[in-house]
Design a protein around this motif. Structure first.
Motif, PDB file in Angstrom:
ATOM      1  N   MET A   1       0.843  -1.194   0.000  1.00 50.36           N
ATOM      2  CA  MET A   1       0.000   0.000   0.000  1.00 50.36           C
ATOM      3  C   MET A   1       0.881   1.248   0.000  1.00 50.36           C
ATOM      4  N   LYS A   2       0.526   2.229  -0.818  1.00 47.71           N
ATOM      5  CA  LYS A   2       1.275   3.472  -0.889  1.00 47.71           C
ATOM      6  C   LYS A   2       0.828   4.439   0.198  1.00 47.71           C
ATOM      7  N   ASN A   3       1.773   5.200   0.737  1.00 45.99           N
ATOM      8  CA  ASN A   3       1.492   6.178   1.788  1.00 45.99           C
ATOM      9  C   ASN A   3       1.420   7.565   1.174  1.00 45.99           C
ATOM     10  N   ILE A   4       0.289   8.236   1.372  1.00 42.79           N
ATOM     11  CA  ILE A   4       0.050   9.552   0.779  1.00 42.79           C
ATOM     12  C   ILE A   4      -0.170  10.563   1.899  1.00 42.79           C
ATOM     13  N   LEU A   5       0.451  11.729   1.778  1.00 44.49           N
ATOM     14  CA  LEU A   5       0.367  12.756   2.817  1.00 44.49           C
ATOM     15  C   LEU A   5      -0.446  13.949   2.350  1.00 44.49           C
ATOM     16  N   THR A   6      -1.333  14.426   3.207  1.00 49.54           N
ATOM     17  CA  THR A   6      -2.011  15.688   2.966  1.00 49.54           C
ATOM     18  C   THR A   6      -1.509  16.733   3.958  1.00 49.54           C
TER      19      THR A   6
ATOM     20  N   ALA B   1     -11.698  15.361   4.106  1.00 46.20           N
ATOM     21  CA  ALA B   1     -12.034  14.912   2.752  1.00 46.20           C
ATOM     22  C   ALA B   1     -10.837  14.228   2.114  1.00 46.20           C
ATOM     23  N   ASP B   2      -9.645  14.779   2.349  1.00 45.97           N
ATOM     24  CA  ASP B   2      -8.426  14.206   1.772  1.00 45.97           C
ATOM     25  C   ASP B   2      -8.239  12.759   2.213  1.00 45.97           C
ATOM     26  N   LEU B   3      -8.362  12.517   3.501  1.00 50.50           N
ATOM     27  CA  LEU B   3      -8.143  11.172   4.021  1.00 50.50           C
ATOM     28  C   LEU B   3      -9.197  10.192   3.509  1.00 50.50           C
ATOM     29  N   LYS B   4     -10.430  10.653   3.366  1.00 54.52           N
ATOM     30  CA  LYS B   4     -11.472   9.784   2.814  1.00 54.52           C
ATOM     31  C   LYS B   4     -11.164   9.436   1.362  1.00 54.52           C
ATOM     32  N   ALA B   5     -10.782  10.455   0.587  1.00 53.14           N
ATOM     33  CA  ALA B   5     -10.490  10.228  -0.826  1.00 53.14           C
ATOM     34  C   ALA B   5      -9.289   9.299  -0.994  1.00 53.14           C
ATOM     35  N   MET B   6      -8.261   9.485  -0.186  1.00 54.21           N
ATOM     36  CA  MET B   6      -7.069   8.630  -0.274  1.00 54.21           C
ATOM     37  C   MET B   6      -7.422   7.191   0.069  1.00 54.21           C
ATOM     38  N   SER B   7      -8.225   7.007   1.091  1.00 52.77           N
ATOM     39  CA  SER B   7      -8.629   5.655   1.483  1.00 52.77           C
ATOM     40  C   SER B   7      -9.459   4.999   0.384  1.00 52.77           C
ATOM     41  N   ALA B   8     -10.307   5.774  -0.261  1.00 55.13           N
ATOM     42  CA  ALA B   8     -11.157   5.237  -1.323  1.00 55.13           C
ATOM     43  C   ALA B   8     -10.349   4.764  -2.518  1.00 55.13           C
ATOM     44  N   GLN B   9      -9.142   5.289  -2.689  1.00 57.45           N
ATOM     45  CA  GLN B   9      -8.283   4.859  -3.804  1.00 57.45           C
ATOM     46  C   GLN B   9      -7.333   3.729  -3.395  1.00 57.45           C
TER      47      GLN B   9
ATOM     48  N   MET C   1      -2.163  10.142   5.426  1.00 57.90           N
ATOM     49  CA  MET C   1      -1.622  10.751   6.642  1.00 57.90           C
ATOM     50  C   MET C   1      -1.808  12.254   6.532  1.00 57.90           C
ATOM     51  N   SER C   2      -1.777  12.959   7.662  1.00 55.97           N
ATOM     52  CA  SER C   2      -2.079  14.388   7.611  1.00 55.97           C
ATOM     53  C   SER C   2      -1.126  15.237   8.436  1.00 55.97           C
ATOM     54  N   VAL C   3      -0.797  16.394   7.880  1.00 56.40           N
ATOM     55  CA  VAL C   3      -0.132  17.477   8.593  1.00 56.40           C
ATOM     56  C   VAL C   3      -1.133  18.633   8.621  1.00 56.40           C
ATOM     57  N   ILE C   4      -1.572  19.007   9.802  1.00 58.50           N
ATOM     58  CA  ILE C   4      -2.588  20.054   9.929  1.00 58.50           C
ATOM     59  C   ILE C   4      -1.910  21.423  10.003  1.00 58.50           C
ATOM     60  N   THR C   5      -2.369  22.350   9.170  1.00 59.97           N
ATOM     61  CA  THR C   5      -1.814  23.702   9.146  1.00 59.97           C
ATOM     62  C   THR C   5      -2.698  24.710   9.863  1.00 59.97           C
ATOM     63  N   ALA C   6      -3.994  24.407   9.923  1.00 60.97           N
ATOM     64  CA  ALA C   6      -4.941  25.320  10.573  1.00 60.97           C
ATOM     65  C   ALA C   6      -6.195  24.545  10.953  1.00 60.97           C
TER      66      ALA C   6
ATOM     67  N   SER D   1      -7.972  16.682  -5.848  1.00 64.32           N
ATOM     68  CA  SER D   1      -6.516  16.767  -5.743  1.00 64.32           C
ATOM     69  C   SER D   1      -5.945  15.601  -4.937  1.00 64.32           C
ATOM     70  N   SER D   2      -6.641  15.169  -3.910  1.00 61.58           N
ATOM     71  CA  SER D   2      -6.171  14.040  -3.104  1.00 61.58           C
ATOM     72  C   SER D   2      -6.245  12.732  -3.889  1.00 61.58           C
ATOM     73  N   THR D   3      -7.276  12.604  -4.688  1.00 63.78           N
ATOM     74  CA  THR D   3      -7.406  11.411  -5.528  1.00 63.78           C
ATOM     75  C   THR D   3      -6.290  11.367  -6.561  1.00 63.78           C
ATOM     76  N   ILE D   4      -6.030  12.513  -7.194  1.00 70.36           N
ATOM     77  CA  ILE D   4      -4.939  12.588  -8.175  1.00 70.36           C
ATOM     78  C   ILE D   4      -3.603  12.263  -7.507  1.00 70.36           C
TER      79      ILE D   4
END
Length: 268
Positions: free
Chosen positions: A1-6, A20-28, A33-38, A212-215
């Motif tokens: 499995m590939k690891n994708i960061l938002t 939304a990013d994490l849901k979209a990544m999981s669906a693919q 994984m996430s880095v929160i900026t705000a 963008s997360s799916t791409i």
């Protein structure tokens, strides 16, 4: 499995941002994984407050992930200030991040400004690390400093944005009234059109984040930018088609509609 960061902001409503990013990544079929900026306070009716995180914790989140985990691609969302943009820019360069998809988030659907005006120049400089930049038409107008009304305008805007250093630029056409065709300007300066279907629904919260997360997920899985955009368009179209209401305002798109149906959820 590939690891994708938002790297993006948190949406308390769950429809956009890192949720939304994490849901979209999981669906693919990737691990998100996430880095929160705000942190945003929002619901389906709008964004009501934003709290930026300290620069040190933003930087540290990125550093510790890259120290431990093989990250195949990165999706960039809400970076609200020039200081945050520069911190993320410098840190990603230091960890040698690859396959970076930048969604230049500027204004929420409710009209809340998520990017400070004095951060636009920093954002333009940041785009040079992008494998792909995915602005919608209002965002592309700001970045290219021109009005966009036709497909020819979209192509010209993409060329101007690509001149900042990004390898590929995808101008999303959903804000146009006559059609919703997207225009991809590739690394080799080829123009690729992606015709879209417009669905009659108000529930489009998180469409840009999801696309963008799916791409980014597909690029992380080894696909070309063009193929990743094609599959991303197919996924977001189905997600919009199967969007649903959860409150009084703009509802989310359907990331896991097949799982919801399997679980017996009735959206009628």
């Amino acid at each position: 499995m590939k690891n994708i960061l938002t790297i993006a902001g948190s949406d308390s409503c769950g429809g956009a941002g890192i949720q939304a990013d994490l849901k979209a990544m999981s669906a693919q079929g990737t691990y998100g994984m996430s880095v929160i900026t705000a942190i945003t306070a929002q619901n389906t009716k709008g964004v009501f407050a934003v709290q930026e995180l300290d620069l040190d914790i933003i930087k540290k989140q990125i550093e510790v992930l890259y120290e431990d985990i093989d990250i195949s691609s990165v999706k960039i969302g809400m970076l609200s200030s020039s200081d945050i943009i520069k911190t993320v820019h410098e840190t990603l360069a230091r960890v040698k991040a690859k396959n970076i998809v930048i969604d230049p988030v500027m204004i929420s659907k409710s009209g809340y400004y998520l990017l400070k005006e004095d951060a636009i120049e920093a954002l333009k400089d940041f785009l040079k690390i992008g494998t792909l930049v995915t602005p919608n038409i209002p965002e592309a107008e700001v970045l290219s400093d021109m009005k966009i009304e036709t497909e020819e305008d979209m192509v010209e805007a993409a060329k101007r944005i690509k001149s900042f250093g990004a390898k590929n630029v995808l101008i999303k056409g959903g804000h146009r009234e006559d059609n919703c065709t997207d225009i991809l300007l590739t690394e080799n300066d080829e123009i690729v059109r992606f015709e879209g279907v417009r669905f009659e629904t108000k529930n489009t919260h998180g469409t840009g984040c999801t696309l963008s997360s799916t791409i980014a997920s597909y690029i992380g899985k080894g696909m070309s930018v063009e193929e990743a955009v094609k599959l991303g368009k197919e996924y977001i179209s189905e997600a919009i088609k199967n969007s649903f209401s959860i409150g009084e305002g703009v509802g989310p798109v359907g990331h896991f509609i097949d799982l919801y149906k399997k679980a017996g959820v009735d959206f009628e």
